[in-house]
Design a protein around this motif. Structure first.
Motif, mmCIF file in Angstrom:
data_model
loop_
_atom_site.group_PDB
_atom_site.id
_atom_site.type_symbol
_atom_site.label_atom_id
_atom_site.label_comp_id
_atom_site.label_asym_id
_atom_site.label_seq_id
_atom_site.Cartn_x
_atom_site.Cartn_y
_atom_site.Cartn_z
ATOM 1 N N GLU A 456 0.825 -1.211 0.000
ATOM 2 C CA GLU A 456 0.000 0.000 0.000
ATOM 3 C C GLU A 456 0.860 1.263 0.000
ATOM 4 O O GLU A 456 0.543 2.245 -0.686
ATOM 5 C CB GLU A 456 -0.926 -0.008 1.217
ATOM 6 C CG GLU A 456 -2.008 -1.072 1.149
ATOM 7 C CD GLU A 456 -2.845 -1.112 2.419
ATOM 8 O OE1 GLU A 456 -2.280 -0.858 3.518
ATOM 9 O OE2 GLU A 456 -4.050 -1.388 2.326
ATOM 10 N N ALA A 457 1.957 1.239 0.751
ATOM 11 C CA ALA A 457 2.828 2.414 0.807
ATOM 12 C C ALA A 457 3.410 2.715 -0.569
ATOM 13 O O ALA A 457 3.492 3.882 -0.988
ATOM 14 C CB ALA A 457 3.949 2.180 1.818
ATOM 15 N N GLU A 458 3.806 1.667 -1.297
ATOM 16 C CA GLU A 458 4.381 1.876 -2.619
ATOM 17 C C GLU A 458 3.324 2.353 -3.610
ATOM 18 O O GLU A 458 3.599 3.182 -4.482
ATOM 19 C CB GLU A 458 5.030 0.573 -3.105
ATOM 20 C CG GLU A 458 6.086 0.790 -4.162
ATOM 21 C CD GLU A 458 6.941 -0.444 -4.389
ATOM 22 O OE1 GLU A 458 7.322 -0.679 -5.556
ATOM 23 O OE2 GLU A 458 7.237 -1.164 -3.414
ATOM 24 N N VAL A 459 2.104 1.830 -3.482
ATOM 25 C CA VAL A 459 1.014 2.262 -4.360
ATOM 26 C C VAL A 459 0.701 3.742 -4.144
ATOM 27 O O VAL A 459 0.411 4.473 -5.092
ATOM 28 C CB VAL A 459 -0.239 1.395 -4.128
ATOM 29 C CG1 VAL A 459 -1.466 2.012 -4.805
ATOM 30 C CG2 VAL A 459 -0.005 -0.022 -4.649
ATOM 31 N N ARG A 460 0.766 4.192 -2.916
ATOM 32 C CA ARG A 460 0.538 5.618 -2.660
ATOM 33 C C ARG A 460 1.699 6.471 -3.167
ATOM 34 O O ARG A 460 1.510 7.563 -3.694
ATOM 35 C CB ARG A 460 0.342 5.854 -1.159
ATOM 36 C CG ARG A 460 -1.014 5.423 -0.621
ATOM 37 C CD ARG A 460 -1.220 5.912 0.815
ATOM 38 N NE ARG A 460 -0.316 5.202 1.735
ATOM 39 C CZ ARG A 460 -0.643 4.104 2.412
ATOM 40 N NH1 ARG A 460 -1.855 3.578 2.261
ATOM 41 N NH2 ARG A 460 0.221 3.534 3.225
ATOM 42 N N GLN A 461 2.903 5.949 -3.027
ATOM 43 C CA GLN A 461 4.092 6.735 -3.317
ATOM 44 C C GLN A 461 4.295 6.991 -4.805
ATOM 45 O O GLN A 461 4.602 8.124 -5.213
ATOM 46 C CB GLN A 461 5.324 6.012 -2.758
ATOM 47 C CG GLN A 461 6.641 6.690 -3.070
ATOM 48 C CD GLN A 461 7.825 5.842 -2.655
ATOM 49 O OE1 GLN A 461 7.661 4.784 -2.074
ATOM 50 N NE2 GLN A 461 9.018 6.317 -2.962
ATOM 51 N N ALA A 464 2.001 9.560 -6.537
ATOM 52 C CA ALA A 464 2.231 10.867 -5.916
ATOM 53 C C ALA A 464 3.537 11.496 -6.397
ATOM 54 O O ALA A 464 3.675 12.726 -6.397
ATOM 55 C CB ALA A 464 2.253 10.733 -4.392
ATOM 56 N N LEU A 497 -8.138 2.101 -1.901
ATOM 57 C CA LEU A 497 -6.894 2.860 -1.956
ATOM 58 C C LEU A 497 -6.783 3.618 -3.273
ATOM 59 O O LEU A 497 -6.458 4.813 -3.296
ATOM 60 C CB LEU A 497 -5.699 1.915 -1.782
ATOM 61 C CG LEU A 497 -4.302 2.541 -1.914
ATOM 62 C CD1 LEU A 497 -4.115 3.678 -0.909
ATOM 63 C CD2 LEU A 497 -3.225 1.473 -1.728
ATOM 64 N N PHE A 498 -7.056 2.960 -4.399
ATOM 65 C CA PHE A 498 -6.991 3.632 -5.698
ATOM 66 C C PHE A 498 -8.093 4.682 -5.837
ATOM 67 O O PHE A 498 -7.927 5.655 -6.574
ATOM 68 C CB PHE A 498 -7.078 2.610 -6.833
ATOM 69 C CG PHE A 498 -5.739 2.077 -7.263
ATOM 70 C CD1 PHE A 498 -5.055 2.657 -8.325
ATOM 71 C CD2 PHE A 498 -5.157 1.014 -6.598
ATOM 72 C CE1 PHE A 498 -3.815 2.176 -8.721
ATOM 73 C CE2 PHE A 498 -3.919 0.525 -6.976
ATOM 74 C CZ PHE A 498 -3.241 1.110 -8.045
ATOM 75 N N ARG A 500 -8.785 6.813 -3.812
ATOM 76 C CA ARG A 500 -8.282 8.047 -3.206
ATOM 77 C C ARG A 500 -7.068 8.616 -3.950
ATOM 78 O O ARG A 500 -6.488 9.607 -3.511
ATOM 79 C CB ARG A 500 -7.908 7.777 -1.742
ATOM 80 C CG ARG A 500 -9.088 7.321 -0.883
ATOM 81 C CD ARG A 500 -8.737 7.307 0.597
ATOM 82 N NE ARG A 500 -7.678 6.348 0.908
ATOM 83 C CZ ARG A 500 -7.900 5.069 1.214
ATOM 84 N NH1 ARG A 500 -9.149 4.595 1.228
ATOM 85 N NH2 ARG A 500 -6.883 4.268 1.518
ATOM 86 N N ILE A 501 -6.684 7.986 -5.058
ATOM 87 C CA ILE A 501 -5.534 8.471 -5.840
ATOM 88 C C ILE A 501 -6.072 9.117 -7.108
ATOM 89 O O ILE A 501 -6.584 8.423 -7.994
ATOM 90 C CB ILE A 501 -4.576 7.316 -6.181
ATOM 91 C CG1 ILE A 501 -4.088 6.626 -4.903
ATOM 92 C CG2 ILE A 501 -3.381 7.826 -6.986
ATOM 93 C CD1 ILE A 501 -3.224 5.405 -5.150
#
Length: 708
Positions: A456-461, A464, A497-498, A500-501
């Motif tokens: 999840e951290a990598e997907v957010r990073q 961004a 999660l996606f 929110r991206i």
């Protein structure tokens, strides 16, 4: 072992019919006999005194055969009666194995005789290296079967008329097929590479057409070549190669002949030669010029310039561009209705045992598995070992230390879509015959990554880090996105999660109908649920454990009702008799089930594979015929359908899809611009590239990325 005693033995006391220790060489004895005539027997033969007046030959069969007509006595080393026969045989094999260079027939016999005396481990560790042969278990059994071949075939093997690789390929075949082909090769006496070329193509023809190799070799066409007294062996080999090529690649062969006729009409200067793209793959021609001096080159270039204006020269390129879209008549994957389903039941819960690395024992994924699989055994270990053997029903949950987000490994030659991979695990238990994963990963078992927080951290990073770029990412590259999702609950983490991206969309690719868990997730319009589709005949034959077509489409309809966008991938498309109607029925079923406006894209891709996958498919799925199509080696090294077949598949599909929705994004997966131009009338570069085309589809259909 008791040491032998040297003594003079009457030749009449030797049991000449006892061949218990014989290893036939199957080669002419003349050189040995000439040496014996010159210098006599230098090393005494070995005999075993089985009875007071009866002796068996242990070593020296040919020396004694030569001596038999020249003397009544032999000076020999004799083992006494109580000597262990197995130890004598082992000694004989050791002597033979370490003597002069052995031919293939001798190697096969030695290995077969040793197999009864020692362990498989000793065979692999000591005997095989000494003989210079591969030590895999399958190879051992093949060599042992070769040892039992008739003498005439062992003789051909000993005289190098049959190559080692050819012999090993023929060994597992039915006896009648093997003997027919050995007779063919003995008559042709061609090189090792030509033997394998002819054999592989004949095996493909036999598999494709449902006939025996014996019937193929016994055909009037082949026999007419072999019986032609006006041809020598080299000419017969050439004729057989051409015949087999025409049978194996009928459409490609016909197109090559047409192009050759067109090129023959060109009055080509002797210093120039025109070379088309190999097998019609690509659009780059070569004009080769032979010259000695600069002035010769000037003359040739002037001639070439004039040549380009002539009608016959233009006709060559017209013939090349005139792709035949006639109904392909390739191999059929069709099996009787219900047969494949009865042979291999479709999977719902593919998990029987779970092995978890302790580093991820508290993972939400593990918690979901334990809750959803109450009757399944769980084992916790420090490190899940790498396995080379598949264990049915095993799921491995590991702590993944690599990158979760990575770019799709495309090529520079064929158009890549710019897909981004979210790496959630490896392997699949649907066991589709054509699946690349069979040769892609060393570990054959289902494996998922338990460190969901790192993922999840990598997907957010990543998104961004480039806020002005649109990311199209998916989890279906190295496994089926939804195969295990009802039990892992991974979509419950990724879909929200996606959502929110703002500059990314998630694609979940599947051949299952596992969508119930998606119903109440907050997807925010950022998730695409996609299905791999095919003609129903292909699904039943080549995808027997996947969800049926109607189940996939019903799942797609439900996802659309829940607000998800959809994608569909006709990849791999298979060339078979009836493909037009088969794929047309699938398209009609698709658009009867879902509103085309909910579909973001449809991809098309003809079956392609790395060459090493062919043998894996044939071993694991012996009834499948998909690798017997008319494949050529593409510019990326993969085997691909000959160009005209791909064009026929694509143009028919695009025409049908456009009739349903002319604005729907349809694209080709891993195809060259020369194919795009013939199918769509444009190359992706004219639209900014394939990634730009798919980004536009996301903006137009999903309303995402418009401000980027």
């Amino acid at each position: 072992m008791v040491r032998p005693q040297r003594q003079s033995v009457p030749l009449a006391s030797i049991d000449w019919d006892d061949e218990g220790f014989a290893i036939a060489g199957h080669v002419p004895d003349d050189p040995l006999f000439q040496s014996l005539e010159a210098v006599g027997i230098l090393h005494p033969p070995l005999l075993w005194q089985k009875q007071p007046d009866r002796f068996a030959i242990v070593d020296g069969f040919k020396r004694l055969s030569w001596l038999r007509s020249r003397s009544s006595l032999v000076d020999a080393l004799v083992f006494p009666k109580d000597t262990d026969e197995a130890r004598l045989l082992a000694m004989r094999l050791e002597i033979k194995m370490l003597s002069r260079g052995l031919n293939l027939a001798e190697k096969a016999q030695i290995l077969a005789r040793y197999a009864a005396l020692t362990s498989k481990e000793d065979l692999r560790r000591r005997i095989c290296p000494a003989l210079g042969i591969a030590s895999q278990t399958e190879s051992l059994s093949l060599w042992q079967s070769i040892a039992a071949w008739p003498a005439r075939h062992l003789s051909a093997l000993a005289r190098d008329l049959i190559a080692e690789k050819t012999a090993l390929s023929l060994a597992p075949l039915p006896e009648k097929d093997r003997e027919s082909f050995l007779e063919l090769l003995s008559a042709l006496r061609c090189s090792a590479s030509l033997q394998m070329e002819i054999l592989e193509r004949c095996l493909d023809i036999a598999r494709r057409d449902g006939i025996t190799l014996h019937a193929l070799v016994a055909s009037p066409e082949v026999q007419a070549i072999l019986e032609d007294e006006n041809r020598n062996r080299r000419e017969k080999t050439t004729a057989v190669r051409e015949l087999v090529h025409r049978w194996r690649f009928p459409r490609l062969h016909e197109r090559m002949e047409r192009l050759e006729r067109a090129m023959a009409e060109v009055n080509m200067p002797s210093a120039l030669s025109l070379v088309p793209p190999p097998h019609w793959e690509g659009d780059v021609w070569e004009l080769r010029v032979r010259f000695r001096t600069p002035s010769d080159l000037t003359v040739s270039l002037t001639e070439a310039k004039h040549l380009c204006t002539t009608a016959p020269f233009q006709g060559v390129f017209e013939e090349f561009d005139n792709a035949s879209t006639a109904h392909p008549s390739g191999p059929t994957p069709v099996c009787p209705k219900g047969r494949c389903d009865a042979m291999i039941p479709r999977l719902k819960n593919p998990i029987r045992n779970v092995v978890v690395e302790r580093a991820v024992s508290r993972s939400p994924v593990v918690a979901a598995l334990r809750e959803g699989l109450p009757g399944v055994s769980f084992a916790f270990v420090d490190t899940v070992p790498e396995r080379s053997r598949k264990i049915p029903g095993l799921l491995e949950v590991v702590h993944f230390k690599g990158r979760f987000w990575r770019s799709c490994p495309g090529t520079k030659i064929y158009e890549c879509c710019g897909y981004q991979i979210v790496h959630i695990g490896t392997q699949c238990s649907l066991e589709c015959t054509y699946c690349i994963l069979q040769s892609y990963f060393e570990n054959p078992n289902l494996r998922i990554f338990g460190n969901i927080e790192d993922l999840e951290a990598e997907v957010r990073q990543v998104p961004a880090s480039a806020p002005h770029r649109l990311f199209r990412a998916g989890t279906g590259e190295f496994t089926d996105s939804l195969l295990l999702d009802p039990w892992t609950g991974l979509s419950r983490h990724l879909v929200p999660l996606f959502a929110r991206i703002p500059n990314a969309v998630l694609e979940l690719k599947t051949k299952t109908d596992h969508v119930a868990q998606l119903a109440k997730l907050d997807h925010g319009g950022h998730s695409i649920v996609s299905w791999s589709l095919n003609a129903d005949d292909v699904i039943r034959r080549e995808e027997p454990r996947s969800a049926p077509l109607d189940a996939r489409l019903n799942a797609a309809r439900r996802c659309a009702e829940w607000g998800y966008f959809l994608g569909f991938h006709f990849d791999p498309m298979i060339d078979y008799p009836g493909w037009r109607e088969g794929y047309r029925r699938t398209l009609h079923a698709l658009f009867d089930a879902v509103d085309p406006s909910r579909v973001v894209w449809i991809s098309l891709g003809a079956f392609r594979f790395m060459p090493e996958l062919k043998g894996i498919i044939q071993r694991r799925h012996p009834t499948s015929r998909i690798v017997t199509g008319e494949f050529i080696r593409g510019l990326d090294g993969k085997m691909r359908y000959f160009r005209d077949i791909r064009l026929a598949l694509y143009t028919e599909m695009v025409k049908e899809i456009r009739a349903w929705d002319s604005t729907l994004c349809v694209y080709l997966c891993m195809e060259g611009p020369w194919i795009w131009k013939r199918v769509f009338g444009f190359e992706p570069s004219e639209k900014g590239g394939l990634p730009a085309m798919l980004d536009k589809a996301v903006r137009d259909r999903m309303g995402i990325g418009g401000s980027l």
